[in-house]
Design an enzyme around this catalytic site. Structure first.
Site, mmCIF file in Angstrom:
data_model
loop_
_atom_site.group_PDB
_atom_site.id
_atom_site.type_symbol
_atom_site.label_atom_id
_atom_site.label_comp_id
_atom_site.label_asym_id
_atom_site.label_seq_id
_atom_site.Cartn_x
_atom_site.Cartn_y
_atom_site.Cartn_z
ATOM 1 N N GLY A 1 0.834 -1.209 0.000
ATOM 2 C CA GLY A 1 0.000 0.000 0.000
ATOM 3 C C GLY A 1 0.862 1.249 0.000
ATOM 4 O O GLY A 1 0.529 2.269 0.604
ATOM 5 N N GLN B 1 -2.106 6.841 1.894
ATOM 6 C CA GLN B 1 -1.874 7.918 2.876
ATOM 7 C C GLN B 1 -0.893 7.506 3.970
ATOM 8 O O GLN B 1 0.006 8.255 4.322
ATOM 9 C CB GLN B 1 -3.215 8.261 3.551
ATOM 10 C CG GLN B 1 -4.166 9.044 2.683
ATOM 11 C CD GLN B 1 -4.139 10.524 3.036
ATOM 12 O OE1 GLN B 1 -3.473 10.947 3.962
ATOM 13 N NE2 GLN B 1 -4.863 11.304 2.279
ATOM 14 N N ILE B 2 -1.084 6.305 4.520
ATOM 15 C CA ILE B 2 -0.182 5.860 5.597
ATOM 16 C C ILE B 2 1.215 5.654 5.025
ATOM 17 O O ILE B 2 2.212 6.064 5.627
ATOM 18 C CB ILE B 2 -0.706 4.575 6.284
ATOM 19 C CG1 ILE B 2 -2.039 4.857 6.989
ATOM 20 C CG2 ILE B 2 0.317 4.043 7.300
ATOM 21 C CD1 ILE B 2 -2.720 3.630 7.570
ATOM 22 N N GLY B 3 1.282 5.043 3.848
ATOM 23 C CA GLY B 3 2.575 4.830 3.193
ATOM 24 C C GLY B 3 3.340 6.135 3.030
ATOM 25 O O GLY B 3 4.541 6.212 3.299
ATOM 26 N N ARG C 1 -19.565 -6.121 7.051
ATOM 27 C CA ARG C 1 -18.278 -6.478 7.666
ATOM 28 C C ARG C 1 -17.774 -7.826 7.139
ATOM 29 O O ARG C 1 -16.586 -8.023 6.920
ATOM 30 C CB ARG C 1 -18.439 -6.514 9.185
ATOM 31 C CG ARG C 1 -17.113 -6.640 9.898
ATOM 32 C CD ARG C 1 -17.212 -6.398 11.391
ATOM 33 N NE ARG C 1 -15.952 -6.701 12.044
ATOM 34 C CZ ARG C 1 -14.920 -5.897 12.091
ATOM 35 N NH1 ARG C 1 -14.974 -4.725 11.521
ATOM 36 N NH2 ARG C 1 -13.814 -6.250 12.704
ATOM 37 N N GLY D 1 -2.948 -2.825 8.036
ATOM 38 C CA GLY D 1 -4.229 -2.759 7.319
ATOM 39 C C GLY D 1 -5.331 -3.464 8.087
ATOM 40 O O GLY D 1 -5.148 -4.583 8.557
ATOM 41 N N ASN D 2 -6.485 -2.811 8.189
ATOM 42 C CA ASN D 2 -7.591 -3.354 8.996
ATOM 43 C C ASN D 2 -8.489 -4.333 8.238
ATOM 44 O O ASN D 2 -8.586 -4.230 7.030
ATOM 45 C CB ASN D 2 -8.440 -2.190 9.522
ATOM 46 C CG ASN D 2 -7.698 -1.458 10.618
ATOM 47 O OD1 ASN D 2 -7.073 -2.068 11.459
ATOM 48 N ND2 ASN D 2 -7.756 -0.136 10.592
ATOM 49 N N ARG E 1 -2.737 6.295 21.773
ATOM 50 C CA ARG E 1 -3.933 7.114 22.024
ATOM 51 C C ARG E 1 -4.274 7.105 23.517
ATOM 52 O O ARG E 1 -4.616 8.141 24.092
ATOM 53 C CB ARG E 1 -5.113 6.563 21.216
ATOM 54 C CG ARG E 1 -5.036 6.893 19.735
ATOM 55 C CD ARG E 1 -6.049 6.096 18.923
ATOM 56 N NE ARG E 1 -6.114 6.590 17.549
ATOM 57 C CZ ARG E 1 -6.701 5.941 16.549
ATOM 58 N NH1 ARG E 1 -7.272 4.759 16.760
ATOM 59 N NH2 ARG E 1 -6.726 6.459 15.335
ATOM 60 N N HIS F 1 -7.682 -4.581 17.606
ATOM 61 C CA HIS F 1 -7.587 -3.172 17.193
ATOM 62 C C HIS F 1 -8.954 -2.769 16.637
ATOM 63 O O HIS F 1 -9.203 -2.831 15.437
ATOM 64 C CB HIS F 1 -6.491 -2.980 16.136
ATOM 65 C CG HIS F 1 -6.495 -1.586 15.562
ATOM 66 N ND1 HIS F 1 -6.362 -0.467 16.343
ATOM 67 C CD2 HIS F 1 -6.669 -1.134 14.298
ATOM 68 C CE1 HIS F 1 -6.443 0.617 15.580
ATOM 69 N NE2 HIS F 1 -6.635 0.233 14.338
#
Length: 327
Positions: free
Chosen positions: A12, A16-18, A99, A131-132, A163, A188
């Site tokens: 990925g 964005q995370i990458g 889901r 990744g979720n 968090r 998570h």
């Protein structure tokens, strides 16, 4: 003498995370300021052009530690001899998607990636699934890689951990760095259980300092559990920089050690604290010499057991939902 480069695979890579992750890895934030890296970037065929743009930027930073970059849409090329694999790319939930459908779509991705890791990665590869749904995706990858040690596969609970840390720091008015022995149990997801019963701030009990069960139930746990949704609501995009930061924390601590500090990692259970074996579960751990160890001997009171059971039940349901895809 200069160290040999470590190979870091990132899936990925155009996402964005990458984008938040790659520059920090190349800067030495994850593996150390004396450790050269070769980035092996995987993304879909239609994202290859975008990855090339990111690589141009990486080149333009002239990072002294960046020893090379590979761009590919083939998992077997991306994972070849990888020492670390960050599995960031996953199928996001689209509008109206059940889901169950999300689990199945991701099961296909992580089965392919698990098999590729099994075939070509270093036998000591450290795999972190970002990744979720991260825990179940990590479980699928682990089950698809029978020739790699189970303990090489982990899921990211560090974002929940960080968090929780920041909420405790805000509540006590103390710096984050002064808080110890805070950790997170489970999945998570909003069911995770952030546990500060053993936490200390400057050596004093956080539980005694806060002494507010109503805050714990009505503010703290929901704020940490639903933080991702709150960020999407505020920003219009999911948390990327904080997720990348948590991934860097997770791998850095795994590789370089925590010096006795307790952190949270999603790892395959061996039955500790009554969690069924093979469940990818958030545990309090310490790390040294590239290995993690679960903190033993913590008392689980009735309230905590109830919270742990809720997050475990969710994980068991997810696991059951993908079992038929694992052959």
């Amino acid at each position: 003498m200069a160290k040999a480069p470590m190979r870091v695979a990132v899936t990925g890579a155009a996402g964005q995370i990458g984008y938040s992750l790659l520059f920090r890895i190349a800067n030495g934030d994850m593996l150390g300021k004396d450790q050269p890296v070769i980035l092996q970037l995987l993304d879909l065929p239609q994202a290859q052009q975008a990855v090339k743009g990111v690589v141009m930027e990486l080149e333009d930073c002239a990072f002294p530690l960046l020893a090379g970059v590979v761009i590919t849409d083939d998992p077997k090329v991306a994972f070849k001899d990888a020492d670390v694999a960050l599995l960031v790319g996953a199928r996001p939930r689209s509008k109206g998607m059940e889901r169950k459908d999300l689990l199945e779509a991701n099961a296909q991705i992580f089965t392919v990636q698990g098999k590729a890791l099994d075939e070509v990665a270093s036998r000591n590869v450290k795999v972190l699934v970002v990744g979720n749904p991260a825990n179940t995706n990590a479980y699928i990858a682990m089950k698809s890689a029978p020739n790699l040690p189970r303990e090489n596969f982990t899921a990211m609970l560090r974002l929940d951990h960080n968090r929780a840390l920041s909420q405790i720091a805000a509540k006590t008015g103390k710096p984050v760095s002064s808080i110890e022995k805070l950790f997170v149990w489970g999945n998570h997801s909003p069911t995770m259980y952030a546990d500060y019963r053993y936490a200390t701030v400057d050596g004093k009990s956080v539980k005694d300092l806060i002494n507010d069960p109503v805050w714990n139930n009505d503010v703290f746990l929901p704020t940490v559990g639903k933080r991702g949704a709150a960020i999407i609501e505020a920003r219009g995009l999911s948390s990327a920089a904080s997720a990348a930061n948590a991934a860097i924390d997770h791998v850095r601590d795994w590789v370089l050690g925590t010096n006795g500090k307790v952190v949270t990692m999603g790892i395959p259970s061996n039955g500790e604290y009554g969690i069924p074996a093979d469940t990818m579960f958030g545990y309090p751990v310490t790390t040294a010499n590239g290995k993690y160890e679960i903190v033993k001997g913590l008392e689980i009171d009735a309230y905590s057991q109830e919270k742990i059971n809720i997050t475990l039940n969710e994980l068991e349901e997810e696991k059951a939902g993908v079992q038929h895809l694992l052959g």
